[in-house]
Design an enzyme around this catalytic site. Structure first.
Site, mmCIF file in Angstrom:
data_model
loop_
_atom_site.group_PDB
_atom_site.id
_atom_site.type_symbol
_atom_site.label_atom_id
_atom_site.label_comp_id
_atom_site.label_asym_id
_atom_site.label_seq_id
_atom_site.Cartn_x
_atom_site.Cartn_y
_atom_site.Cartn_z
ATOM 1 N N ASP A 2 -24.446 15.384 3.179
ATOM 2 C CA ASP A 2 -24.316 14.477 1.778
ATOM 3 C C ASP A 2 -25.768 14.264 1.057
ATOM 4 O O ASP A 2 -26.727 14.029 1.764
ATOM 5 C CB ASP A 2 -23.772 13.156 2.450
ATOM 6 C CG ASP A 2 -23.609 12.250 1.218
ATOM 7 O OD1 ASP A 2 -23.937 12.693 0.304
ATOM 8 O OD2 ASP A 2 -23.289 10.911 1.419
ATOM 9 N N HIS A 25 -20.160 14.250 1.453
ATOM 10 C CA HIS A 25 -20.000 12.839 1.200
ATOM 11 C C HIS A 25 -18.430 12.783 0.849
ATOM 12 O O HIS A 25 -17.581 13.483 0.541
ATOM 13 C CB HIS A 25 -20.810 12.767 -0.388
ATOM 14 C CG HIS A 25 -20.666 11.511 -0.954
ATOM 15 N ND1 HIS A 25 -21.593 10.475 -0.556
ATOM 16 C CD2 HIS A 25 -20.006 11.084 -1.918
ATOM 17 C CE1 HIS A 25 -21.094 9.378 -1.226
ATOM 18 N NE2 HIS A 25 -20.290 9.695 -2.102
ATOM 19 N N SER A 65 -19.685 4.731 -0.479
ATOM 20 C CA SER A 65 -20.492 5.366 -1.658
ATOM 21 C C SER A 65 -20.840 4.210 -2.672
ATOM 22 O O SER A 65 -21.894 3.333 -1.938
ATOM 23 C CB SER A 65 -19.501 6.357 -2.327
ATOM 24 O OG SER A 65 -20.291 7.161 -3.254
#
Length: 341
Positions: free
Chosen positions: A276, A306, A182
């Protein structure tokens, strides 16, 4: 939470509801269950628009996600001297790993605002054990107290320290990679771009798990998956605002998708989640690297959301995705040295 994920599949399906199918994909049952439980309990990554409350909530809830510690992975705290003061990190080393060994400089996720090496300790230990590499987990400074480019400066300092102190760390300078998930994957991507254009050490590889790559554009996956799949559209905006603040968001250090990709940028392994909201910008970045002649492997976990690596201890499906990540690291960092394990 752990008890729910151990229930029979038929029971979990009744709790989760009908299968979710979107954009030609079917959401994994355990991912649907997790998203539904989070939604019903009011759990979110951003609490009351407060960085402090959001951090506290993540730290208090991390114990529900942690897996068992691997006894063969030895952890050592490090202090890296920088112009901004000491930068802290933890070096995770499998006990039977021969030296000099490959080393991954790992940057945690959390939208540049939340998360810590402590909250990622379980996952990093898992990856070190299964990939059989050293992993340096970095405690970079967080926004909004330390906005852009503080986190990036810390990532660069940690990477340069790893090269400078490779002998003391038992690391092979030819196999020092960068990676993260991320926001951490975003920092690793930018670091690899910068390293390719300047004098000094360059990462041998970059491992980017569901990276953010574009602060300026809105990609279709944000509209498809921006609600109901753990990371929301509003949260993405909030995290970006905390980190970027008044900076030009077209700056490639914020939007690596807009940056110049110069050979020889580090070979990339990029993983995305099918459900995601950041999926499309991660996959566009993979294509950008590929068109520039960079060696790229793009892997989509089509049925996951995600942040899926953080849930590896909850169920076999999440664990399988984390094992795929570990194998991607292991195969590249060991095979390239001629010491395949």
């Amino acid at each position: 939470m752990r008890l729910v994920f151990r229930l029979p599949e038929t029971v979990k399906r009744r709790i989760a509801g009908p299968a979710v199918r979107l954009d030609g994909q079917t959401l994994a049952l355990d991912a649907q269950l997790l998203a539904g439980m989070s939604r019903r309990s009011g759990v979110s990554l951003v609490v009351n628009d407060s960085p402090e409350e959001s951090r506290a909530a993540l730290e208090s809830g991390r114990h529900a996600l942690e897996g068992p510690r691997f006894e063969d992975v030895i952890s050592e705290d490090l202090a890296i001297d920088t112009t901004g003061g000491d930068l802290h990190a933890t070096l995770h080393t499998p006990s039977h790993l021969s030296t000099p060994a490959p080393l991954l400089v790992f940057l945690h996720g959390g939208g540049w605002v939340i998360g810590s090496r402590t909250s990622y300790d379980s996952l990093v230990s898992f990856l070190a054990h299964h990939a059989q590499v050293k992993i340096m987990s970095v405690e970079y400074r967080l926004a909004p107290e330390h906005p852009f480019p503080a986190a990036l400066d810390d990532a660069l300092a940690a990477f340069e320290h790893a090269h400078r102190q490779a002998d003391a760390l038992g690391a092979d300078r030819a196999r020092i990679a960068v990676g993260g998930d991320s926001a951490g994957a975003h920092l690793a991507a930018v670091l690899a771009q910068l390293a390719a254009r300047r004098e000094g050490p360059r990462p041998s590889h970059q491992f980017l798990f569901y990276p953010a790559t574009d602060f300026t554009g809105r990609h279709p996956s944000r509209d498809l998956f921006g609600e109901g799949f753990l990371l929301t559209d509003r949260e993405i905006d909030w995290f970006q605002d905390q980190y970027a603040q008044a900076a030009d968001r077209s700056d490639p250090r914020l939007s690596p998708l807009l940056g110049e990709v110069d050979a020889p940028i580090a070979p990339a392994y990029i993983a995305t989640g099918g459900f995601d909201p950041l999926r499309d910008e991660g996959e566009r970045y993979a294509e950008k690297l590929r068109q520039a002649g960079t060696e790229v492997v793009l892997h989509r976990e089509a049925d996951l959301v995600h942040g899926y690596l953080s849930f590896f201890a909850l169920s076999p499906r999440f664990r399988a995705a984390a094992l795929e990540a570990a194998e991607a690291i292991r195969s590249r960092l060991h095979t390239d040295s001629g010491t395949k394990k």
